[in-house]
Design a protein around this motif. Sequence first.
Motif, PDB file in Angstrom:
ATOM      1  N   PRO A  61       0.813  -1.224   0.000  1.00  0.00           N
ATOM      2  CA  PRO A  61       0.000   0.000   0.000  1.00  0.00           C
ATOM      3  C   PRO A  61       0.847   1.275   0.000  1.00  0.00           C
ATOM      4  O   PRO A  61       0.518   2.238  -0.694  1.00  0.00           O
ATOM      5  CB  PRO A  61      -0.828  -0.098   1.283  1.00  0.00           C
ATOM      6  CG  PRO A  61      -0.890  -1.543   1.587  1.00  0.00           C
ATOM      7  CD  PRO A  61       0.423  -2.101   1.109  1.00  0.00           C
ATOM      8  N   LYS A  62       1.926   1.262   0.750  1.00  0.00           N
ATOM      9  CA  LYS A  62       2.801   2.437   0.790  1.00  0.00           C
ATOM     10  C   LYS A  62       3.451   2.671  -0.572  1.00  0.00           C
ATOM     11  O   LYS A  62       3.559   3.809  -1.030  1.00  0.00           O
ATOM     12  CB  LYS A  62       3.864   2.247   1.866  1.00  0.00           C
ATOM     13  CG  LYS A  62       4.720   3.469   2.077  1.00  0.00           C
ATOM     14  CD  LYS A  62       5.689   3.277   3.214  1.00  0.00           C
ATOM     15  CE  LYS A  62       6.529   4.511   3.416  1.00  0.00           C
ATOM     16  NZ  LYS A  62       7.466   4.376   4.521  1.00  0.00           N
ATOM     17  N   THR A  63       3.867   1.607  -1.228  1.00  0.00           N
ATOM     18  CA  THR A  63       4.467   1.718  -2.554  1.00  0.00           C
ATOM     19  C   THR A  63       3.459   2.257  -3.566  1.00  0.00           C
ATOM     20  O   THR A  63       3.790   3.135  -4.364  1.00  0.00           O
ATOM     21  CB  THR A  63       4.991   0.346  -3.022  1.00  0.00           C
ATOM     22  OG1 THR A  63       5.917  -0.146  -2.062  1.00  0.00           O
ATOM     23  CG2 THR A  63       5.654   0.437  -4.377  1.00  0.00           C
ATOM     24  N   LEU A  64       2.234   1.739  -3.528  1.00  0.00           N
ATOM     25  CA  LEU A  64       1.209   2.214  -4.451  1.00  0.00           C
ATOM     26  C   LEU A  64       0.866   3.683  -4.201  1.00  0.00           C
ATOM     27  O   LEU A  64       0.643   4.442  -5.150  1.00  0.00           O
ATOM     28  CB  LEU A  64      -0.050   1.350  -4.338  1.00  0.00           C
ATOM     29  CG  LEU A  64       0.067  -0.065  -4.897  1.00  0.00           C
ATOM     30  CD1 LEU A  64      -1.204  -0.850  -4.621  1.00  0.00           C
ATOM     31  CD2 LEU A  64       0.368  -0.030  -6.376  1.00  0.00           C
ATOM     32  N   MET A  65       0.837   4.090  -2.953  1.00  0.00           N
ATOM     33  CA  MET A  65       0.562   5.489  -2.639  1.00  0.00           C
ATOM     34  C   MET A  65       1.703   6.385  -3.120  1.00  0.00           C
ATOM     35  O   MET A  65       1.466   7.485  -3.619  1.00  0.00           O
ATOM     36  CB  MET A  65       0.322   5.670  -1.142  1.00  0.00           C
ATOM     37  CG  MET A  65      -1.013   5.129  -0.702  1.00  0.00           C
ATOM     38  SD  MET A  65      -1.359   5.179   1.059  1.00  0.00           S
ATOM     39  CE  MET A  65      -0.653   6.661   1.626  1.00  0.00           C
ATOM     40  N   GLY A  85       1.343   9.272  -5.907  1.00  0.00           N
ATOM     41  CA  GLY A  85       1.742  10.655  -5.634  1.00  0.00           C
ATOM     42  C   GLY A  85       2.701  11.187  -6.680  1.00  0.00           C
ATOM     43  O   GLY A  85       2.586  12.333  -7.128  1.00  0.00           O
ATOM     44  N   ILE A  86       3.636  10.343  -7.098  1.00  0.00           N
ATOM     45  CA  ILE A  86       4.589  10.751  -8.132  1.00  0.00           C
ATOM     46  C   ILE A  86       3.861  11.011  -9.447  1.00  0.00           C
ATOM     47  O   ILE A  86       4.124  12.007 -10.131  1.00  0.00           O
ATOM     48  CB  ILE A  86       5.694   9.684  -8.301  1.00  0.00           C
ATOM     49  CG1 ILE A  86       6.584   9.665  -7.066  1.00  0.00           C
ATOM     50  CG2 ILE A  86       6.516   9.933  -9.556  1.00  0.00           C
ATOM     51  CD1 ILE A  86       7.557   8.509  -7.020  1.00  0.00           C
ATOM     52  N   LEU A  87       2.918  10.136  -9.806  1.00  0.00           N
ATOM     53  CA  LEU A  87       2.154  10.337 -11.033  1.00  0.00           C
ATOM     54  C   LEU A  87       1.301  11.598 -10.966  1.00  0.00           C
ATOM     55  O   LEU A  87       1.151  12.315 -11.961  1.00  0.00           O
ATOM     56  CB  LEU A  87       1.269   9.119 -11.314  1.00  0.00           C
ATOM     57  CG  LEU A  87       1.994   7.870 -11.785  1.00  0.00           C
ATOM     58  CD1 LEU A  87       1.016   6.706 -11.907  1.00  0.00           C
ATOM     59  CD2 LEU A  87       2.677   8.121 -13.111  1.00  0.00           C
ATOM     60  N   LEU A  88       0.755  11.894  -9.799  1.00  0.00           N
ATOM     61  CA  LEU A  88      -0.031  13.109  -9.618  1.00  0.00           C
ATOM     62  C   LEU A  88       0.829  14.352  -9.821  1.00  0.00           C
ATOM     63  O   LEU A  88       0.446  15.287 -10.540  1.00  0.00           O
ATOM     64  CB  LEU A  88      -0.657  13.129  -8.226  1.00  0.00           C
ATOM     65  CG  LEU A  88      -1.534  14.333  -7.910  1.00  0.00           C
ATOM     66  CD1 LEU A  88      -2.819  14.245  -8.711  1.00  0.00           C
ATOM     67  CD2 LEU A  88      -1.842  14.379  -6.437  1.00  0.00           C
TER      68      LEU A  88
END
Length: 68
Positions: free
Chosen positions: A5-9, A13-16
């Motif tokens: 979950p931390k990796t996906l978040m 965030g980077i994509l955002l």
Amino acid sequence: MTGLPKTLMTIGGILLILGFLMQFIKIGKLPGDIVIKKENATFYFPIVTSILISVILSIVFYFFGRLK
């Protein structure tokens, strides 16, 4: 699996942030990018942009690999 979950978040965030920056940086309009416009359709293939991003990411990952 607690790190997933931390990796996906983090990736989200980077994509955002990248998506927000792309609004102001016109990187997809480089000379050499292929644009074909027909009557009611447009085909866009950013070949030079893809090569440039690939080279930049390769350099970044190379330096991150050397830091380990």
